[in-house]
Enzyme design. Structure first.
Site, mmCIF file in Angstrom:
data_model
loop_
_atom_site.group_PDB
_atom_site.id
_atom_site.type_symbol
_atom_site.label_atom_id
_atom_site.label_comp_id
_atom_site.label_asym_id
_atom_site.label_seq_id
_atom_site.Cartn_x
_atom_site.Cartn_y
_atom_site.Cartn_z
ATOM 1 N N ARG A 147 -0.202 45.575 67.065
ATOM 2 C CA ARG A 147 0.392 45.745 65.745
ATOM 3 C C ARG A 147 -0.273 44.739 64.811
ATOM 4 O O ARG A 147 -0.581 43.613 65.210
ATOM 5 C CB ARG A 147 1.906 45.495 65.783
ATOM 6 C CG ARG A 147 2.714 46.652 66.357
ATOM 7 C CD ARG A 147 2.671 47.902 65.469
ATOM 8 N NE ARG A 147 3.464 49.009 65.967
ATOM 9 C CZ ARG A 147 2.959 50.073 66.602
ATOM 10 N NH1 ARG A 147 1.662 50.165 66.847
ATOM 11 N NH2 ARG A 147 3.746 51.062 66.978
ATOM 12 N N GLU A 166 -0.416 47.904 56.810
ATOM 13 C CA GLU A 166 -1.228 49.125 56.791
ATOM 14 C C GLU A 166 -0.482 50.272 56.109
ATOM 15 O O GLU A 166 0.746 50.309 56.179
ATOM 16 C CB GLU A 166 -1.656 49.506 58.220
ATOM 17 C CG GLU A 166 -0.523 49.926 59.143
ATOM 18 C CD GLU A 166 -1.023 50.260 60.551
ATOM 19 O OE1 GLU A 166 -1.698 49.418 61.175
ATOM 20 O OE2 GLU A 166 -0.720 51.385 61.007
ATOM 21 N N HIS A 184 -5.906 53.097 62.834
ATOM 22 C CA HIS A 184 -4.777 53.254 63.775
ATOM 23 C C HIS A 184 -4.927 54.534 64.614
ATOM 24 O O HIS A 184 -4.099 55.456 64.532
ATOM 25 C CB HIS A 184 -3.444 53.251 63.012
ATOM 26 C CG HIS A 184 -2.274 52.854 63.867
ATOM 27 N ND1 HIS A 184 -1.190 52.163 63.398
ATOM 28 C CD2 HIS A 184 -2.010 53.061 65.187
ATOM 29 C CE1 HIS A 184 -0.326 51.968 64.383
ATOM 30 N NE2 HIS A 184 -0.807 52.505 65.480
HETATM 31 C C1 DGY Z 1 2.394 53.720 69.101
HETATM 32 O O1 DGY Z 1 2.723 54.668 69.809
HETATM 33 O O2 DGY Z 1 3.048 52.673 69.067
HETATM 34 C C2 DGY Z 1 1.151 53.869 68.303
HETATM 35 O O3 DGY Z 1 0.795 52.715 67.653
HETATM 36 C C3 DGY Z 1 1.261 55.011 67.324
HETATM 37 O O4 DGY Z 1 2.472 55.140 66.817
#
Ligand code: DGY
Length: 323
Positions: free
Chosen positions: A242, A271, A289
């Protein structure tokens, strides 16, 4: 009996949307524009099940809305730092996520970024796209060898372990990790991995550092200026976890001033509005992402949500229940 009302906040794979339509009174989001806080509040008042994802901030304020109808939040994603879990729990709302099915694809993206950063792939592609490549030369875009180097994993859950398998068995890398809990010894032995006593120890030893801890308050700016200064000048930082795990201002300083050699990022603080200074740096590889973005995985994530809400509406325990 009327069908439960289900609201989906973003566009999902067509097969999953078709199944939702067949089973529920469903409201899809054809425009795929993220819902505002007020729209999320209205959804909580209208639906029995809300199906959000990482882009939907279900804060305490949003979850506190009066006259809620919602009973279950089926998050599309393994990470659930977009949801105030304590607030959901105190409101008696069940929350589920989608673990397991995105492990390999997210580890693949971490490995991809590691290789891109080590081998200066983004810089090389820019050279070609800008029509500035004048041909091969012995000193051009010389990066770092990956095979045999040390990979340090911060967090040692499923995705970190999948990356470790690829890196160790595929690239002969030495694996070191930091984890607050002791993982299964058989997994550690299979990887010939070493557990570090502290994040600091790991940072000062690893040629590549990959982040695999959850987001949220507890890990906010875990990688800060002091910790970046502990990394080797030839090291690379990879973040597929993250964005807010890394202090982006400190990382930009580290990349500009050469405290580390490079970074590979798939996630960003705030983001999709990443710090514009990243765009002017040559030693960073940037992806939007993409961790779980494969056809197979997105379908499997959707199916996981379907199974979780089906169990809930059948008065059974959803397999991926968080609270
Ligand atoms: C997750 O599954 O946590 C990914 O980052 C996408 O949402």
């Amino acid at each position: 009996m009327s069908k439960p009302k289900v609201i989906v906040t973003r566009k999902w794979p067509a097969e999953v949307e078709a199944e939702l339509k067949a089973l529920y009174d469903v409201q899809l989001n054809e425009s795929d524009i993220p819902l505002t806080a007020d729209e999320l509040k209205l959804a909580l008042q209208t639906a029995d099940a809300l199906l959000p994802t990482v882009t939907d901030a279900l804060t305490a304020d949003v979850l506190d809305v009066e006259n809620k109808r919602v009973k279950i939040i089926g998050n599309l994603g393994v990470g659930y730092n977009n949801i105030d879990i304590k607030a959901a729990q105190s409101q008696g709302i069940v929350v589920t996520n989608t673990p397991h099915v995105l492990t390999d694809c997210t580890a693949d993206i971490a490995m991809l970024l590691l290789l891109m950063s080590a081998r200066r792939a983004s810089e090389g592609e820019r050279l070609i796209l800008q029509q500035k490549w004048l041909g091969w030369k012995p000193t051009q875009l010389v990066g770092q060898k990956v095979t045999g180097k040390t990979l340090g994993l911060i967090g040692f859950g499923r995705i970190a372990q999948a990356m470790a398998r690829k890196a160790h068995h595929g690239f002969g890398m030495k694996i070191i990790f930091f984890s607050p809990s002791q993982p299964d010894q058989a997994i550690v032995d299979n990887l010939q991995a070493e557990r570090c006593a502290s994040i600091e120890d790991l940072l000062s030893e690893a040629h590549f550092v990959s982040l695999h801890c959850p987001g949220g308050e507890a890990t906010k700016h875990l990688i800060n200026e002091d910790r970046l200064k502990l990394m080797l000048p030839s090291a690379h930082l990879i973040n597929t976890a993250r964005g807010d795990v890394v202090d982006s201002k400190a990382l930009i300083k580290a990349l500009k001033e050469g405290w580390i050699a490079g970074a590979g990022l798939d996630v960003y603080e705030g983001e999709p509005n990443l710090n514009p200074e990243f765009l002017s740096l040559n030693n960073v590889s940037l992806l939007p992402h993409l961790g779980s973005a494969t056809q197979e995985t997105r379908l499997a994530m959707g199916n996981r949500v379907l199974a979780n809400i089906a169990a809930f509406f059948a008065d059974e325990e959803p397999e991926d229940r968080i609270v």
